[in-house]
Design a protein around this motif. Structure first.
Motif, short mmCIF file in Angstrom:
data_model
loop_
_atom_site.label_atom_id
_atom_site.label_comp_id
_atom_site.label_asym_id
_atom_site.label_seq_id
_atom_site.Cartn_x
_atom_site.Cartn_y
_atom_site.Cartn_z
N ARG A 1 0.85 -1.21 0.00
CA ARG A 1 0.00 0.00 0.00
C ARG A 1 0.88 1.25 0.00
N GLN A 2 1.97 1.20 0.74
CA GLN A 2 2.87 2.34 0.80
C GLN A 2 3.59 2.58 -0.51
N GLN A 3 3.71 1.54 -1.33
CA GLN A 3 4.39 1.65 -2.62
C GLN A 3 3.46 2.06 -3.75
N ARG A 4 2.20 2.31 -3.45
CA ARG A 4 1.28 2.67 -4.53
C ARG A 4 1.68 3.97 -5.20
N CYS A 5 1.52 3.97 -6.52
CA CYS A 5 1.74 5.16 -7.33
C CYS A 5 0.38 5.67 -7.79
N ASN B 1 -1.51 7.62 -3.15
CA ASN B 1 -0.77 6.85 -2.16
C ASN B 1 -1.47 6.97 -0.82
N TYR C 1 11.26 4.85 -7.51
CA TYR C 1 9.98 5.16 -8.13
C TYR C 1 9.85 4.70 -9.57
N TRP D 1 -5.33 -2.99 -7.61
CA TRP D 1 -4.60 -1.74 -7.87
C TRP D 1 -3.53 -1.98 -8.94
N TRP E 1 2.50 0.26 -8.73
CA TRP E 1 3.38 0.33 -7.56
C TRP E 1 4.76 0.80 -7.97
N HIS E 2 5.40 1.53 -7.07
CA HIS E 2 6.83 1.79 -7.21
C HIS E 2 7.57 0.48 -6.97
N SER F 1 -1.24 12.26 -3.90
CA SER F 1 -1.02 11.64 -5.20
C SER F 1 0.36 11.97 -5.73
N CYS F 2 0.88 11.09 -6.58
CA CYS F 2 2.20 11.31 -7.18
C CYS F 2 2.19 10.81 -8.61
#
Length: 587
Positions: A123-127, A130, A167, A216, A161-162, A136-137
């Motif tokens: 979840r923390q690696q979501r692009c 986040n 990234y 995701w 995901w990153h 958002s990124c």
């Protein structure tokens, strides 16, 4: 201050002890194999060991130390301390003379919740959005390269995901990540909970969190395969590595905040401009097969509750497979500044798995026959039994297709697939049986990922064959990840909660903000020769594991060591499958 105290304690501990007892810090199942490893920095020998109850301090089990395995890594002498016959739940400690292990538990629930815990890292690696940052990124992705469309054509490639606490984003690792999450839910649905919504924020949504996470990744993979003949391989490249930062705006690529999206051209692409190299791409099947298998498996899991989405997945499973058939070969990744890439060399395993999954959902015999033909082209994953390999040369790290095909095969066809697995396991066992840690996995980059995958292959072999000959080997690989290794550390951030786990990984989240990256599996130890040859490694702090480093292998809990202490999403996803398997075993 906490880290300084920790370093000081470790310094004094390593400076006075001559021997150590390494355990699985998560604990052991009552009916399972229970082995610790005693290692001495001197040439001392060992006759016996004791198991003590933590509450009373009384000895509840005693046994002979058994065979001396000799030197390994930093240890001049080593023994396997087997207490498998002791099955009483409780909290215990092993002791040999004046040397004691950390306390550990024996219980059916020692692995409970561990698979869900590791989902925190993904979840923390979501692009895109986040949920950890609640921001958002990379919302400008991206512009195309190497495709049939004009270079710099904009497509919507937001999400996913990153890759490895940096990234970049790769289709191959993302599809493999999604596949393992889906397979974990398919095979062990009861171990997963529902505490987060589809966006990864706290709150139930009547869907297991592991399926939310898989979706995701699937949504992003659909954007990377937006039409029948378009397939993309990666977003960004190693220009990403210009500095640690929290994900956001990356103005490194010459088009504002857009990042490049590399097309699966099936032809060589750039691999380090100043090195005047091109990668060795020969086709697209290695990527296309991974897309197809993830989409097919997802179809089987989503068709009941979301038939429209499932239909889209099945369509793309077929078109991706067709691309792999039309363009056999490997699509390696691209780099600009350095020569480091994912140098995948095999592809028939990916197409085998894709064919197996398409057969599972369509029952078309043609897919079964094609899968069997692909299986015969790579019977044993090439790194098994070897001492080295290039980075991600044989990926994924085991042949998942053999397992899926075997479930749908009978008679000689099934026996042959099972034998492929056994041959690979035997090759590793020939090396592993010579040392106390039962270590036969090579110490190459991402050795923890190989370790996790190999343990899964051992369990799948046992499930398919009914042969438990390699159960101790499988358990040893699992134990290695959680502290039964020369350094006595878990390789997963924050797991177990009060154990010796990474505290200073190669991650901007921890290094810049002290954010915990709970559940992330770090790359793992590498040969000393590899570590000494890598570009740009610099330890930032004194090495708390200095006493346990050797010319054979090193591991550093230091953000400056990107080779051993960088978490990866695909390794973590494989571990989620393995933890779900072990939790289910306890149940």
């Amino acid at each position: 201050m906490k880290r300084c105290i920790f370093l000081l304690l470790i310094f004094f501990a390593t400076s006075v002890q001559a021997a150590y007892i390494r355990i699985n810090q998560l604990g052991y199942l009552p009916a399972g194999i229970k082995v610790a490893v005693w290692g001495s920095l001197t040439d001392a020998t060992l006759q016996s060991f004791e198991l003590l109850d933590s509450a009373s301090g009384k000895v509840v089990f005693k046994a002979a130390a058994g065979k001396a395995f000799g030197s390994y890594g930093p240890f001049k002498q080593s023994y396997r301390l087997d207490f498998s016959s002791f099955k009483t739940p409780g909290t215990y400690q092993l002791r040999t003379g004046n040397i004691s292990s950390p306390y550990f538990r024996i219980a059916r629930n020692v692995y409970q919740g561990s698979a869900d815990f590791c989902l925190r890292y993904l979840r923390q690696q979501r692009c895109g959005f986040n949920p950890f940052l609640k921001d958002s990124c990379h919302t400008f992705d991206g512009y195309t390269l190497y495709g049939p469309m004009p270079d710099s054509t904009h497509i919507n490639a937001i999400g996913g995901w990153h890759d490895a606490s940096d990234y970049l984003q790769y289709s191959t690792t993302s599809a493999n990540t999604a596949y393992h999450l889906l397979a974990a839910y398919r095979d062990f649905p009861k171990v997963f909970g529902d505490q987060h919504d589809a966006n990864g924020l706290p709150g139930k949504n009547s869907t297991a969190d592991v399926l939310d996470e898989a979706r995701w990744g699937l949504d992003w993979l659909l954007r990377m395969h937006p039409q029948d003949d378009w397939l993309f391989n990666q977003i960004a490249d190693d220009r990403d590595h210009k500095g640690m930062r929290i994900p956001g705006l990356d103005p490194f690529y010459g088009r504002g905040f857009e990042r490049p999206v590399y097309f699966c051209s099936g032809e060589p692409q750039v691999q380090g401009v100043k090195y005047n190299k091109m990668n060795k791409s020969t086709g697209v099947a290695s990527t296309a097969g991974k897309f197809s298998s993830a989409f097919s498996l997802a179809y089987s899991l989503f068709q009941k509750n979301d038939p429209v989405y499932a239909s889209q997945l099945l369509k793309r499973a077929n078109t991706a497979y067709s691309l792999g058939v039309k363009k056999p070969g490997v699509q390696q990744t691209a780099s600009v500044l350095s020569p480091y890439i994912y140098a995948e060399d095999n592809w028939t395993d990916d197409m085998e798995l894709a064919a197996a999954q398409l057969f599972a959902v369509t029952k078309k015999q043609a897919f079964l026959k094609e899968g069997q033909a692909y299986a015969a082209k790579e019977t044993v994953t090439p790194w098994l039994g070897k001492d080295t390999a290039s980075h991600y040369q044989w990926y994924p790290f085991i042949n998942i297709g053999h397992y899926e095909l075997a479930k749908h095969s009978k008679g000689t066809a099934k026996q042959q697939l099972v034998q492929y697995y056994r041959t690979g396991v035997e090759r590793v066992w020939e090396k592993a049986k010579e040392n106390a840690f039962y270590r036969g996995v090579p110490f190459i980059w991402c050795s923890n990922n190989l370790t996790t995958s190999f343990a899964i292959q051992c369990y799948w072999y046992q499930q398919l064959s009914g042969d438990a000959s390699f159960a101790a080997l499988a358990q040893a690989n699992f134990d290695w990840l959680f502290g039964c290794n020369p350094w006595g550390t878990s390789m997963v951030y924050g797991l177990p909660a009060n154990g010796d786990t990474p505290v200073d990984p190669h991650s901007a989240f921890t290094h810049l903000k002290n954010y915990p990256i709970d559940g992330g599996l770090v790359d793992g130890p590498v040969y000393g020769t590899i570590y000494n040859s890598l570009i740009g490694i610099r330890l930032a702090d004194p090495d708390e594991y200095a006493a346990f480093q050797s010319s054979l292998v090193v591991y550093h809990d230091d953000y400056g060591d990107y080779s051993t202490n960088e978490p990866t999403m695909d390794g973590t996803a494989s571990l989620i499958y393995l933890l779900a398997l072990k939790e289910n075993e306890g149940n």
